[in-house]
Structure formats: structure tokens, C-alpha cells
Design an enzyme around this catalytic site. Structure first.
Site, PDB file in Angstrom:
ATOM      1  N   ASP A  10      59.349  -9.697  38.400  1.00  0.00           N
ATOM      2  CA  ASP A  10      59.864  -9.751  37.029  1.00  0.00           C
ATOM      3  C   ASP A  10      61.321 -10.189  36.943  1.00  0.00           C
ATOM      4  O   ASP A  10      61.774 -10.639  35.896  1.00  0.00           O
ATOM      5  CB  ASP A  10      59.720  -8.389  36.355  1.00  0.00           C
ATOM      6  CG  ASP A  10      58.265  -8.020  36.102  1.00  0.00           C
ATOM      7  OD1 ASP A  10      57.434  -8.938  35.976  1.00  0.00           O
ATOM      8  OD2 ASP A  10      57.969  -6.817  36.026  1.00  0.00           O
ATOM      9  N   ASP A  43      64.687  -9.369  33.702  1.00  0.00           N
ATOM     10  CA  ASP A  43      63.891  -8.340  33.038  1.00  0.00           C
ATOM     11  C   ASP A  43      64.733  -7.085  32.854  1.00  0.00           C
ATOM     12  O   ASP A  43      65.623  -7.057  32.026  1.00  0.00           O
ATOM     13  CB  ASP A  43      62.620  -8.065  33.845  1.00  0.00           C
ATOM     14  CG  ASP A  43      61.627  -7.209  33.072  1.00  0.00           C
ATOM     15  OD1 ASP A  43      61.572  -7.330  31.837  1.00  0.00           O
ATOM     16  OD2 ASP A  43      60.901  -6.430  33.700  1.00  0.00           O
ATOM     17  N   ASP A  47      64.293  -0.489  36.895  1.00  0.00           N
ATOM     18  CA  ASP A  47      62.970  -0.046  36.460  1.00  0.00           C
ATOM     19  C   ASP A  47      62.389   0.890  37.507  1.00  0.00           C
ATOM     20  O   ASP A  47      62.454   0.601  38.710  1.00  0.00           O
ATOM     21  CB  ASP A  47      62.017  -1.232  36.277  1.00  0.00           C
ATOM     22  CG  ASP A  47      62.280  -2.008  34.994  1.00  0.00           C
ATOM     23  OD1 ASP A  47      63.308  -1.751  34.337  1.00  0.00           O
ATOM     24  OD2 ASP A  47      61.456  -2.885  34.656  1.00  0.00           O
ATOM     25  N   ARG A  75      67.104   0.539  25.605  1.00  0.00           N
ATOM     26  CA  ARG A  75      66.560   1.138  26.834  1.00  0.00           C
ATOM     27  C   ARG A  75      67.651   1.687  27.753  1.00  0.00           C
ATOM     28  O   ARG A  75      67.869   1.185  28.839  1.00  0.00           O
ATOM     29  CB  ARG A  75      65.675   0.144  27.586  1.00  0.00           C
ATOM     30  CG  ARG A  75      64.442  -0.273  26.830  1.00  0.00           C
ATOM     31  CD  ARG A  75      63.477  -1.058  27.703  1.00  0.00           C
ATOM     32  NE  ARG A  75      62.259  -1.394  26.981  1.00  0.00           N
ATOM     33  CZ  ARG A  75      61.205  -2.011  27.508  1.00  0.00           C
ATOM     34  NH1 ARG A  75      61.249  -2.359  28.791  1.00  0.00           N
ATOM     35  NH2 ARG A  75      60.135  -2.270  26.786  1.00  0.00           N
TER      36      ARG A  75
END
Length: 438
Positions: A236, A260, A264, A316
């Protein structure tokens, strides 16, 4: 009479000695092992839905008490004048930064972690490995002296860098277990290519690296250990991708502008601390949890502490699913949509943060529930305790207010939000120089 007293004294001594011997043996037999096998395997595939992850923290209140003690000790030392020139009250930094000889005792860092990722030892018990070559021409047969060669080794390694360098990775850098990447003392950038993948491994520390402008790569063979390489589909383009891994500590890195996410953590990852990082210029900063339907992320526990969420961020910080998340003493100076979001009933414990809302009157809310109406999300346990709200910022709480509901989302004792500026003043990759305080 004398003989009788002598015999009594000897008997008493033997009884005390025997009791001590039995106690020590009992402690040794019941004490949990400090280290785990470094075998590079996935525990995710062997778990049934709802089963508690073997690396998840089962007694977070004990962790909170331990970290509270470290914070109190740090504060006490400051009051006494110890390390007065450098101590900030940040328990991670105060653990090692006041040592002028930090470069000779680099591995001491591994004993300074807090929160759910506090047991990440990285390469503490292995050799030092010095990266001398910034190139990355062959992801299957990497050249000795390169970062890729170091991270795929099966043995524990504490990886350092000989000089300043910019490393442009041809494919994602897949790390093996028990590794520390330590950028202190030099200026290291991983930029302009692929970035870091932490997949099905354990005990990783990533410290002091500038990670930015990460690109999507893949459809190529990439080595992940000394004995294994395989075909990788398209990645990603995350700065740091954590997949099915545990005991991870990401500390004092500067991250920005990736394809991205910046960080994560998905697919059953747990026992993670993200601390002292400086995040800027990015849309979707931190994702914690794979999808709403991936219920194995219910075991996830992540601490997010002492980070600075800065200029150019949109959303986020983090965005959570299913698990337990402790967001504590961070500085939020910029967001465009929201700061903390989630779906699929995560437990979010926000304590002692500083939230400075943007000028846009439609973006003042810190929180965002995704894909659920109020009738559903009103039962999710999200709370704000001691957070400082500036410029109209507000946090929409939900669920039960009782502390017991946040036990698994508690990993350290929050300090006052009035101290956040000091606690996060050195966030990001540090400019340490050998022979001086860092």
C-alpha cells in the site's frame, strides 16, 4: 543447657534456609519467561474468534501502576535537582536521554518502553550491526552492510548506522523478529521508495528514523528471512505496516507524506506502543484494525503517547476498530476532518491530551464514528479524561463511564494536559550527537 541451645539455634537456621530455598524455587518456577521464541510464524491463523491473544496484556492495571511509579520517580528526581538540565517528566526520555554516554549504552533504550508495547526488547540480547551502505539493489540477495541485509537475519540484532544516509528501498523492507533499528547519532531517512513491513514477527523497536514519501511497490520477489523469500503483491505504501505482529515499539520517528498510512497495525497485531513521534503532512495518519468484519482485532491493545500530530494532517490520529486503545498526553495541533475516529465498537480511552481545533467551525469535533448511527455507537466506550480543549474543540463521549470498562484500554498514568507541551517538545527523530546529552 548450652548444647540444647546450640542445637535449637542450628535447627532454626536450617528451617529459615529451607524456607528461603523453597520460596526462591517457587518464584523461579512461576515467573513468566522474559523472552519468547524468535521463530517467524503467525499466531493469528491459530486463534479462534474471541480468543484472547497470547501477547495481549491481561493485566493492564498492573502496567498502569508500574508506569505511574516510573513517572513519579521521574518527577521526584526533577524535584531533587537530578538531571535538571534535561529532564522533562517524559518517562521514556528521562530513562535514557540524560546520559552523556548514551551511545555506549544504546541497548538501555530497550528498558525504557512503556504502555502495551513495554516488553518489546528488539535486538537487545544480540550483537550490534552497523549499516555502512545505503543502497538496496537486490531485495532477494541483499548486500552485506545494507539495512535490508541486517533486518532479515534470524538472530537478534541492534542495528545502527555508520553515517548520515538516505535509503531508497526498491521493495518493502520486511523485518525479522528481535530487531532494533536505532538511528540515534546520525540523520537517517528512509524515503522515496518502499518502506517498512513488520509482518508475523515479534519484538521490534524502530527508533530515530525519518520516514517519508513512501511509494507503492510490489509484484516482486522479496526476502523476509535468511531462509525465505517469496512473491509480494503490491504494497500500500505505508510508512510502517504492522501485520499480525506483537511486542512492537515505534518511538521518536518523524513520519510524513506516504502513499497510504503513516503507521498501520492490522490483522491481529497487539502489544504495541507508538510514542514520541512527529507526524505531519498526511491524510490518513494511523490505522489500527483491519476491517469491521475482522473480529480477531478485538484482541488489539495499543498505547499512543507523547506524540505530536502536526501540520498538514487531515484525519486518523488514530482510526480504531474493535480493540482497546489508550491515547494519552499527545499534542494535537492540526487536523482538517477529525482527530480520533473508529468503527466496530472499539474502546478508546483519551486522557491528558491537548486538542487545538482548526478554524473551520464544521471540524471542531475531535471524534468521528464511522458507519454507525447514534443508536449503535452510543454504547461504544469512548471517554475523555483531563483533556485540554482549545479553540472550540470538543470530544463526544459515549458508553459507560465506569473505570472498569476501560481496564483493557489503560496502560499508563496520564499526566496533566497542561504539561503536554513539555512532554512532547522533543517528538520526532532526535538530533543526538555522540558525547553530549541527546
Amino acid at each position: 543447657m548450652v548444647v540444647a541451645r546450640t542445637l535449637f539455634s542450628i535447627s532454626a537456621t536450617l528451617i529459615i534456609f529451607l524456607a528461603l530455598f523453597l520460596h526462591v524455587n517457587a518464584v523461579q518456577e512461576t515467573r513468566e519467561p522474559k523472552h519468547e521464541s524468535s521463530r517467524n510464524t503467525s499466531t493469528v491463523d491459530n486463534l479462534s474468534d474471541g480468543e484472547w491473544h497470547e501477547h495481549a496484556v491481561k493485566d493492564p492495571e498492573e502496567i498502569a501502576a508500574m508506569v505511574d511509579m516510573s513517572i513519579r520517580n521521574s518527577t521526584y528526581r526533577r524535584k531533587l535537582g537530578f538531571f535538571s538540565s534535561c529532564s522533562t517528566g517524559n518517562p521514556i526520555d528521562d530513562c535514557w536521554r540524560c546520559d552523556k554516554k548514551w551511545h555506549r549504552r544504546r541497548k538501555r533504550l530497550a528498558d525504557c518502553a512503556i504502555g502495551f508495547g513495554r516488553n518489546a526488547v528488539g535486538g537487545r540480547d544480540g550483537r550490534y550491526y552497523i549499516v555502512t551502505d545505503p543502497s538496496d539493489h537486490d531485495p532477494v540477495t541483499p548486500k552485506p552492510g545494507t539495512l535490508r541485509y541486517a533486518v532479515i537475519q534470524d538472530e537478534p540484532l541492534w542495528i545502527v548506522f555508520k553515517r548520515d544516509m538516505v535509503i531508497t528501498l526498491s521493495q518493502e523492507l520486511i523485518m525479522n523478529s528481535f530487531k532494533t533499528i536505532d538511528g540515534r547519532g546520525v540523520n537517517v531517512h528512509i524515503a522515496g521508495g518502499a518502506c517498512l513491513t513488520v509482518q508475523y514477527v515479534t519484538n521490534i523497536i524502530i527508533h530515530g528514523i525519518n520516514i517519508h514519501d513512501c511509494k507503492r511497490t510490489g509484484n516482486a520477489m522479496v526476502r523476509s528471512s535468511e531462509s525465505h523469500y517469496g512473491w509480494r503483491t503490491m504494497a500500500d505504501g505505508d510508512g510502517i505496516s504492522i501485520f499480525g505482529s506483537s511486542h512492537i515499539w515505534i518511538d521518536h520517528n518523524s513520519l510524513s507524506s506516504c502513499a497510504d498510512g503513516l503507521i498501520d497495525a492490522i490483522m491481529g497485531s497487539t502489544a504495541i506502543t507508538i510514542s514520541n513521534n512527529y507526524l505531519t503532512h498526511h491524510n490518513e495518519a494511523i490505522l489500527l484494525g483491519h476491517t469491521d468484519s475482522y473480529t480477531r482485532d478485538k484482541m488489539m491493545q495499543v498505547t499512543i503517547a507523547y506524540n505530536h500530530f502536526g501540520e498538514g494532517l487531515i484525519q486518523r490520529m488514530p482510526r480504531c476498530r474493535h480493540g482497546y486503545f489508550h491515547v494519552v498526553n499527545n499534542d494535537y495541533t492540526h487536523w482538517e476532518m477529525y482527530a480520533i475516529g473508529g468503527s466496530a465498537n472499539p474502546t478508546i480511552n483519551s486522557q491528558g491530551n491537548r486538542f487545538l481545533a482548526p478554524g473551520n467551525r464544521f471540524a471542531k469535533e475531535v471524534t468521528k464514528r464511522v458507519g454507525a448511527g447514534k443508536g449503535e455507537w452510543n454504547n461504544w466506550n469512548w471517554r475523555s479524561q483531563g483533556d485540554l480543549m482549545l479553540n472550540g474543540a470538543y470530544f463526544t463521549s459515549s458508553g459507560a463511564g465506569a473505570s472498569a470498562n476501560y481496564a483493557r484500554a489503560s496502560s499508563l498514568a496520564a499526566k496533566s494536559s497542561s504539561l503536554v507541551g513539555m512532554l512532547t517538545s522533543s517528538s520526532g527523530a532526535l538530533k543526538c550527537r555522540i558525547g553530549t546529552l541527546c
